[in-house]
Scaffold this active site. Structure first.
Site, PDB file in Angstrom:
ATOM      1  N   ASP A  44      34.253 -17.454  58.534  1.00 19.87           N
ATOM      2  CA  ASP A  44      35.679 -17.416  58.154  1.00 19.87           C
ATOM      3  C   ASP A  44      35.929 -16.280  57.168  1.00 19.87           C
ATOM      4  O   ASP A  44      36.851 -15.484  57.344  1.00 19.87           O
ATOM      5  CB  ASP A  44      36.095 -18.716  57.449  1.00 19.87           C
ATOM      6  CG  ASP A  44      36.406 -19.847  58.400  1.00 19.87           C
ATOM      7  OD1 ASP A  44      37.463 -19.797  59.032  1.00 19.87           O
ATOM      8  OD2 ASP A  44      35.579 -20.773  58.504  1.00 19.87           O
ATOM      9  N   GLU A  67      44.573 -17.447  56.236  1.00 22.65           N
ATOM     10  CA  GLU A  67      44.256 -18.823  55.856  1.00 22.65           C
ATOM     11  C   GLU A  67      43.346 -18.885  54.635  1.00 22.65           C
ATOM     12  O   GLU A  67      43.484 -19.772  53.800  1.00 22.65           O
ATOM     13  CB  GLU A  67      43.586 -19.578  57.011  1.00 22.65           C
ATOM     14  CG  GLU A  67      43.304 -21.015  56.597  1.00 22.65           C
ATOM     15  CD  GLU A  67      42.791 -21.907  57.705  1.00 22.65           C
ATOM     16  OE1 GLU A  67      42.327 -21.399  58.734  1.00 22.65           O
ATOM     17  OE2 GLU A  67      42.852 -23.135  57.510  1.00 22.65           O
ATOM     18  N   ASP A 120      44.439 -16.254  61.195  1.00 20.91           N
ATOM     19  CA  ASP A 120      43.460 -17.338  61.068  1.00 20.91           C
ATOM     20  C   ASP A 120      42.115 -16.750  61.488  1.00 20.91           C
ATOM     21  O   ASP A 120      41.887 -16.487  62.665  1.00 20.91           O
ATOM     22  CB  ASP A 120      43.837 -18.535  61.947  1.00 20.91           C
ATOM     23  CG  ASP A 120      43.037 -19.775  61.560  1.00 20.91           C
ATOM     24  OD1 ASP A 120      41.995 -19.621  60.905  1.00 20.91           O
ATOM     25  OD2 ASP A 120      43.462 -20.886  61.918  1.00 20.91           O
ATOM     26  N   ILE A 122      39.074 -17.918  61.576  1.00 18.44           N
ATOM     27  CA  ILE A 122      38.470 -18.793  62.582  1.00 18.44           C
ATOM     28  C   ILE A 122      39.372 -20.004  62.716  1.00 18.44           C
ATOM     29  O   ILE A 122      39.433 -20.859  61.829  1.00 18.44           O
ATOM     30  CB  ILE A 122      37.051 -19.275  62.215  1.00 18.44           C
ATOM     31  CG1 ILE A 122      36.079 -18.099  62.207  1.00 18.44           C
ATOM     32  CG2 ILE A 122      36.571 -20.325  63.240  1.00 18.44           C
ATOM     33  CD1 ILE A 122      34.626 -18.508  62.107  1.00 18.44           C
ATOM     34  N   ASP A 123      40.083 -20.045  63.822  1.00 18.94           N
ATOM     35  CA  ASP A 123      40.878 -21.225  64.137  1.00 18.94           C
ATOM     36  C   ASP A 123      39.966 -22.145  64.943  1.00 18.94           C
ATOM     37  O   ASP A 123      39.286 -21.701  65.865  1.00 18.94           O
ATOM     38  CB  ASP A 123      42.101 -20.797  64.958  1.00 18.94           C
ATOM     39  CG  ASP A 123      42.997 -21.967  65.292  1.00 18.94           C
ATOM     40  OD1 ASP A 123      43.107 -22.894  64.472  1.00 18.94           O
ATOM     41  OD2 ASP A 123      43.588 -21.940  66.384  1.00 18.94           O
ATOM     42  N   THR A 125      37.585 -24.277  63.316  1.00 11.23           N
ATOM     43  CA  THR A 125      36.271 -24.217  62.649  1.00 11.23           C
ATOM     44  C   THR A 125      35.352 -25.340  63.142  1.00 11.23           C
ATOM     45  O   THR A 125      34.148 -25.142  63.286  1.00 11.23           O
ATOM     46  CB  THR A 125      36.445 -24.319  61.124  1.00 11.23           C
ATOM     47  OG1 THR A 125      37.432 -23.374  60.728  1.00 11.23           O
ATOM     48  CG2 THR A 125      35.152 -23.996  60.394  1.00 11.23           C
ATOM     49  N   ASP A 265      48.245 -20.905  62.786  1.00  7.72           N
ATOM     50  CA  ASP A 265      47.702 -21.738  63.865  1.00  7.72           C
ATOM     51  C   ASP A 265      48.499 -21.586  65.161  1.00  7.72           C
ATOM     52  O   ASP A 265      48.117 -22.188  66.182  1.00  7.72           O
ATOM     53  CB  ASP A 265      47.684 -23.215  63.454  1.00  7.72           C
ATOM     54  CG  ASP A 265      46.545 -23.535  62.490  1.00  7.72           C
ATOM     55  OD1 ASP A 265      45.493 -22.873  62.571  1.00  7.72           O
ATOM     56  OD2 ASP A 265      46.716 -24.448  61.655  1.00  7.72           O
TER      57      ASP A 265
HETATM   58  P1  AMP Z   1      42.742 -27.759  66.881  1.00  7.28           P
HETATM   59  O1  AMP Z   1      41.470 -27.008  67.053  1.00  7.28           O
HETATM   60  O2  AMP Z   1      43.771 -27.462  67.899  1.00  7.28           O
HETATM   61  O3  AMP Z   1      42.526 -29.218  66.669  1.00  7.28           O
HETATM   62  O4  AMP Z   1      43.420 -27.197  65.576  1.00  7.28           O
HETATM   63  C1  AMP Z   1      42.735 -26.779  64.448  1.00  7.28           C
HETATM   64  C2  AMP Z   1      43.759 -26.675  63.359  1.00  7.28           C
HETATM   65  O5  AMP Z   1      44.303 -27.948  63.101  1.00  7.28           O
HETATM   66  C3  AMP Z   1      43.241 -26.214  62.030  1.00  7.28           C
HETATM   67  O6  AMP Z   1      43.390 -24.831  61.933  1.00  7.28           O
HETATM   68  C4  AMP Z   1      44.130 -26.933  61.012  1.00  7.28           C
HETATM   69  O7  AMP Z   1      45.010 -26.028  60.382  1.00  7.28           O
HETATM   70  C5  AMP Z   1      44.946 -27.883  61.858  1.00  7.28           C
HETATM   71  N1  AMP Z   1      45.089 -29.255  61.347  1.00  7.28           N
HETATM   72  C6  AMP Z   1      44.446 -29.842  60.321  1.00  7.28           C
HETATM   73  N2  AMP Z   1      44.900 -31.120  60.148  1.00  7.28           N
HETATM   74  C7  AMP Z   1      45.862 -31.317  61.068  1.00  7.28           C
HETATM   75  C8  AMP Z   1      46.725 -32.424  61.381  1.00  7.28           C
HETATM   76  N3  AMP Z   1      46.682 -33.578  60.719  1.00  7.28           N
HETATM   77  N4  AMP Z   1      47.605 -32.260  62.410  1.00  7.28           N
HETATM   78  C9  AMP Z   1      47.657 -31.123  63.095  1.00  7.28           C
HETATM   79  N5  AMP Z   1      46.879 -30.050  62.835  1.00  7.28           N
HETATM   80  C10 AMP Z   1      45.989 -30.146  61.840  1.00  7.28           C
HETATM   81 MG    MG Z   2      43.446 -22.821  62.189  1.00  6.63          MG
HETATM   82 NA    NA Z   3      40.691 -21.432  60.018  1.00  6.37          NA
END
Ligand code: AMP
Ligand code: MG
Ligand code: NA
Length: 320
Positions: A44, A67, A120, A122-123, A125, A265
């Site tokens: 990251d 981020e 981001d 690393i989206d 993680t 995101d």
């Molecule tokens: P994903 O891989 O689609 O599940 O998304 C990852 C992203 O979810 C991360 O970058 C966080 O910013 C975000 N995230 C963290 N907590 C939550 C939550 N409660 N609802 C939705 N997104 C979240």
């Molecule tokens: Mg992210």
């Molecule tokens: Na990230």
């Protein structure tokens, strides 16, 4: 405006950052704890450093809303981590010092303004740590509209058997996918309404990042009968843009009713899908607001579709 330089710099920076991430992943990342308990890795920090360095050099006046920041990394007890990050950055930028690395990372502390980048590094993680999907996501926003988006998905399987996709979109110019290992850009097109085999929906792997039972109910209500497939990160946007799914639903988790989505995101993924012919909105059909701040305070939930089913999805959400 054609955004030719922005596109070129963003592609080069995201590709370099993806390389760094893959190198870290090959060495098995050591997760460390951030305040919010989400795992954040050497990759990251390294990816944010590499991308911010490139953006600062090419567009010194543009703020970057990233981020990560280097506050934790500057602490004495993090010296070993900073050494590791610097080592990976040096593979791409040989003269980089630890001071350069923290300074570049903190270049990502910019504010949303009339023109800014959002990053981001690393989206997904959690996907990265599981050796699943993750994305390096970078977008340029002007006057609240995403103009350029680049999404590197190093773990994405491609039709030809290769792995690693770079999704690229410029407003008004369409979206393309280039294999990260090199090759010709391929134009992206969302799924047609009669393509039954690809009329699927994607959602997060992490149950706490959405409302999987409601997501499934809405998908069924609009005629998607197969089970979802679950993918980490904005790779989901790449999958919809590539016509391999008709819908990506991200509804507020009952466990975290006050959660608001972060701009980094969604910005890069959203333009890739829109330029491939799809639609992106919140669960009430409202456009995502990239003009106010790093959290989209007035949007709830995310709906990403091929376009043909979008209004139907919003109607189903209003009824359920
Ligand atoms: P994903 O891989 O689609 O599940 O998304 C990852 C992203 O979810 C991360 O970058 C966080 O910013 C975000 N995230 C963290 N907590 C939550 C939550 N409660 N609802 C939705 N997104 C979240
Ligand atoms: Mg992210
Ligand atoms: Na990230």
């Amino acid at each position: 405006m054609t955004y030719a330089k922005e596109k070129e710099v963003a592609i080069a920076a995201a590709t370099a950052a993806a390389k760094l991430c893959e190198q870290v992943r090959a060495d098995i990342p050591q997760a460390i704890e951030k305040k919010d308990k989400s795992p954040v890795t050497v990759a990251d920090f390294g990816a944010q450093a590499i991308i911010c360095q490139a953006l600062a050099a090419a567009f010194p006046d543009d703020p970057v809303v990233g981020e990560e920041d280097a506050k934790e990394l500057r602490k004495p007890e993090m010296a070993e981590t900073l050494t590791k990050v610097t080592h990976y950055v040096q593979a791409l930028s040989p003269d980089a010092t630890p001071e350069d690395v923290t300074r570049w990372i903190d270049h990502g502390n910019g504010q949303v303004s009339s023109r800014y980048w959002t990053l981001d590094p690393i989206d997904g993680t959690k996907g990265f740590l599981r050796q699943d999907q993750y994305a390096v996501a970078l977008a340029l926003v002007e006057n609240g509209e995403v103009k350029v988006g680049v999404l590197a998905c190093p773990a994405m399987p491609l039709d030809g058997g290769q792995t690693g996709a770079l999704y690229v979109a410029v407003r008004g110019e369409g979206a393309t996918m280039v294999p990260l290992s090199g090759g010709e850009p391929q134009r992206l097109q969302v799924v047609m309404a009669d393509d039954v085999a690809n009329f699927r929906f994607v959602e997060s792997v992490e149950a706490a990042h959405g409302d999987q039972s409601k997501q499934n109910a809405i998908a069924q209500a609009v005629g998607i009968t197969t089970e979802s497939f679950r993918v980490d990160s904005q790779a989901k946007y790449g999958i919809v843009a590539s016509g391999k799914a008709a819908l990506y639903l991200r509804l507020p988790s009952p466990k975290y009713p006050d959660y608001r989505e972060n701009i980094w995101d969604h910005a890069a993924g959203a333009i890739v899908v829109e330029e491939a012919g799809g639609r992106v909105s919140d669960m009430y059909g409202q456009p995502l607001n990239f003009a106010e701040g790093s959290k989209m305070m007035n949007n709830r939930g995310i709906v990403v579709s091929n376009g043909t089913i979008h209004d139907q999805v919003i109607a189903a959400l209003a009824e359920n």
